[in-house]
Design a protein around this motif. Sequence first.
Motif, mmCIF file in Angstrom:
data_model
loop_
_atom_site.group_PDB
_atom_site.id
_atom_site.type_symbol
_atom_site.label_atom_id
_atom_site.label_comp_id
_atom_site.label_asym_id
_atom_site.label_seq_id
_atom_site.Cartn_x
_atom_site.Cartn_y
_atom_site.Cartn_z
ATOM 1 N N ALA A 76 2.104 6.122 -5.585
ATOM 2 C CA ALA A 76 1.451 6.181 -7.054
ATOM 3 C C ALA A 76 0.347 7.119 -7.027
ATOM 4 O O ALA A 76 0.023 7.951 -7.812
ATOM 5 C CB ALA A 76 0.882 4.843 -7.437
ATOM 6 N N GLY A 77 -0.483 7.011 -6.056
ATOM 7 C CA GLY A 77 -1.733 7.994 -6.064
ATOM 8 C C GLY A 77 -1.355 9.445 -5.731
ATOM 9 O O GLY A 77 -2.002 10.333 -6.607
ATOM 10 N N VAL A 78 -0.291 10.045 -5.060
ATOM 11 C CA VAL A 78 0.230 10.892 -5.026
ATOM 12 C C VAL A 78 0.798 11.563 -6.405
ATOM 13 O O VAL A 78 0.512 12.796 -6.783
ATOM 14 C CB VAL A 78 1.221 11.178 -3.880
ATOM 15 C CG1 VAL A 78 1.849 12.577 -3.846
ATOM 16 C CG2 VAL A 78 0.610 10.831 -2.371
ATOM 17 N N SER A 118 -4.344 20.382 -14.660
ATOM 18 C CA SER A 118 -5.507 21.385 -14.286
ATOM 19 C C SER A 118 -4.926 22.886 -14.194
ATOM 20 O O SER A 118 -5.594 23.893 -14.728
ATOM 21 C CB SER A 118 -6.158 21.185 -12.844
ATOM 22 O OG SER A 118 -6.914 19.827 -13.044
ATOM 23 N N ARG A 119 -3.770 23.134 -13.620
ATOM 24 C CA ARG A 119 -3.141 24.469 -13.417
ATOM 25 C C ARG A 119 -2.942 24.946 -14.927
ATOM 26 O O ARG A 119 -3.149 26.063 -15.114
ATOM 27 C CB ARG A 119 -1.830 24.363 -12.584
ATOM 28 C CG ARG A 119 -2.096 24.253 -11.232
ATOM 29 C CD ARG A 119 -0.766 24.028 -10.380
ATOM 30 N NE ARG A 119 -0.889 24.285 -8.988
ATOM 31 C CZ ARG A 119 -0.558 25.325 -8.410
ATOM 32 N NH1 ARG A 119 0.310 26.151 -8.947
ATOM 33 N NH2 ARG A 119 -0.789 25.472 -7.002
ATOM 34 N N LEU A 151 0.776 -1.318 -0.057
ATOM 35 C CA LEU A 151 -0.046 -0.066 0.055
ATOM 36 C C LEU A 151 0.967 1.203 0.115
ATOM 37 O O LEU A 151 0.418 2.488 -0.335
ATOM 38 C CB LEU A 151 -0.917 0.128 1.213
ATOM 39 C CG LEU A 151 -2.154 -1.007 1.231
ATOM 40 C CD1 LEU A 151 -3.114 -0.812 2.236
ATOM 41 C CD2 LEU A 151 -2.661 -1.277 -0.092
ATOM 42 N N VAL A 190 -0.030 10.689 -9.216
ATOM 43 C CA VAL A 190 -1.089 10.761 -10.126
ATOM 44 C C VAL A 190 -1.710 12.007 -10.012
ATOM 45 O O VAL A 190 -2.310 12.788 -10.729
ATOM 46 C CB VAL A 190 -2.213 9.602 -10.250
ATOM 47 C CG1 VAL A 190 -3.150 9.895 -11.178
ATOM 48 C CG2 VAL A 190 -1.348 8.373 -10.655
ATOM 49 N N GLY A 191 -2.022 12.132 -8.541
ATOM 50 C CA GLY A 191 -2.805 13.525 -8.150
ATOM 51 C C GLY A 191 -1.990 14.856 -8.604
ATOM 52 O O GLY A 191 -2.510 15.809 -9.000
ATOM 53 N N ALA A 220 1.416 1.944 -3.293
ATOM 54 C CA ALA A 220 0.184 2.555 -3.862
ATOM 55 C C ALA A 220 -0.049 4.107 -3.749
ATOM 56 O O ALA A 220 -0.524 4.718 -4.386
ATOM 57 C CB ALA A 220 -1.250 1.589 -3.503
ATOM 58 N N ALA A 264 -2.316 15.379 -11.962
ATOM 59 C CA ALA A 264 -3.342 15.940 -12.457
ATOM 60 C C ALA A 264 -3.764 17.346 -12.199
ATOM 61 O O ALA A 264 -4.338 18.085 -12.868
ATOM 62 C CB ALA A 264 -4.803 15.008 -11.828
ATOM 63 N N ALA A 265 -3.026 17.799 -11.177
ATOM 64 C CA ALA A 265 -3.250 19.168 -10.525
ATOM 65 C C ALA A 265 -2.158 19.813 -11.560
ATOM 66 O O ALA A 265 -2.597 21.038 -12.021
ATOM 67 C CB ALA A 265 -2.388 19.319 -9.220
#
Lengths: 219, 354
Positions: free
Chosen positions: B331-333, B343-344, B325, B335-336, B328, B339-340
């Motif tokens: 990886a989540g951070v 968006s910026r 985990l 990807v986040g 995981a 994504a940010a």
Amino acid sequence: MTVLDFARGPGLQWSLVIFVIGVLWRLVGIFFLKHTRDLNEPRNGGVAPWLGGLKVVFTRMWPRKEFRARTAYSETLSYIFHFGLAIVVFFGAFHITFIKSLFGVSWGNLPNSVIYFTAVITLATMVALLIRRLTHPVLKVLSNFDDYFSWAVVAAPLVTGLMATAHLGGPYETLLGVHILSFEVLLVWFPFGKLMHAFLVAPSRAAAGYVFTRKGAST
Amino acid sequence: MAKSETVGEHLRRHGISRRAFLKFCAVTASAMALPPGAGKAIAETLAKQQRPNVIWLSFQECTGCTESLTRSYAPTIEKLIFDVISLDYHETLMAASGEAAEAAREAIIKDYPGKYVVMIDGSVPVEGGYATIGGKSMLDICKHTVANAAAVVCVGTCSSFGGIPYANPNPTGAKSISMLMDEGLVPRKPLINVSGCPPIPVVITGVVVHYLSYGVPELDHVGRPKAFFGQTIHDRCYRRPFYDQGKFAKTFDDEGARNGWCLFELGCKGPTTYNSCATTKWNDGTSFPIESGHGCLGCSEPNFWDKGSFYAPLATSESGGVYGLGAAAAAGVAVGVGAAIVSRNHQKKLQEGK
């Protein structure tokens, strides 16, 4: 490999991985969005905006007097549902055993009879809230797939959990496997649907409270 | 002994009273939850039957199943079962050995085709050279003996589901009799699985008596008689009220254990194990493992040896806990953040009016 073997093994592992990736993706993605600076002077000098934001996190937990009569029904059911779900999830003996096997921490459990009763009440409130959503003239127009699917993935573990404990509808090991699988579906859906409000409700209220306090609006 | 002798004649010749025989039949009928009067019906049917010839084959096993049958605290039942059937071949119990023993088995196969019953304990290795008897592989012996049998009764988890020899990594390629039948390696015959490591003596005898009286009993999805394997240990466990109350022993020597609370959290597999230990019990009804303070191992279930620790509760993860985990989360951070950034850039373009 039986349903239970899959549910306790690779099913659980992958659903947890998807849950963690999804939640952090959503949270980090939102927190690192570009925020437009408010160049105006704070209108209300009394309370620091961050304190106002913190206050709103809690004050919004209770309906304002003006709306109380209109929202009492859904608010009451929602409170029963949320507390009931928390009691079932965090104070059921088997759930604590499950959590301990994952994270190594445990605490005292409530008698199973209390958990069963709470689960039934929780499920009943969910059904009542669903009926309201389906019949309310405004709410039914506002509702979409996310609302109904999120309802279903929360209700499913309650139903399958009750079936497993009562040994209804099949062999215990299959029912337990289906129960764990239904929880895994919830984990997978959680970050990508409205269930994410569990993580977002406090920061979104705080952000709104911060802005309102800075502008001098009543919170 | 004349082979045409009926069970009744044989019992009378050995001085076993009708009362003792009726008692045996009543106990068997009761253990199988048959309706009132079934004991008498069994007695009448059995008394008229010719004693069926039984060949007991022992393959990859520990002899625990035979020990269970012969060391029971209810010798009258076991004595009767040896009087009710003609046990013509059993390597552990028979006096003959070597070629004489093998000749006895061959004689039964030749003289009573389609009439004898084969009871098997132990799984069969299909990889070459792991086990032979009299120069023949266990698979060949099984195939040859089962070919002319009326029915096969698998005694114990090894012959029923593979058992311990079948457990990972299964170096001998061990298989249960039903697997061999499914794969066409052994001729298909009516099959009854009496699983357990070992099975309960009264269950073994009860199944044999039922077969002789009424034929193959009603079986569950893995071929076990529903009369003995229809309910879980958990369903009939005397500690069940503590489960319902949420009272669990946390260790084998805590207050809960001393008070006889439920052993679910100590890994008891009672909720997923179908057997009659909690009702028939062991050692003449003295107790069963849970009554002795240890959780059920689930020994009568397929693959029980490969289902994780005996001491891991059923409601726990087999996925290795939270390992993995951390990756995981990273990886989540990542990807986040990605994504940010996207968006910026999008926000920036909107502000610049592009």
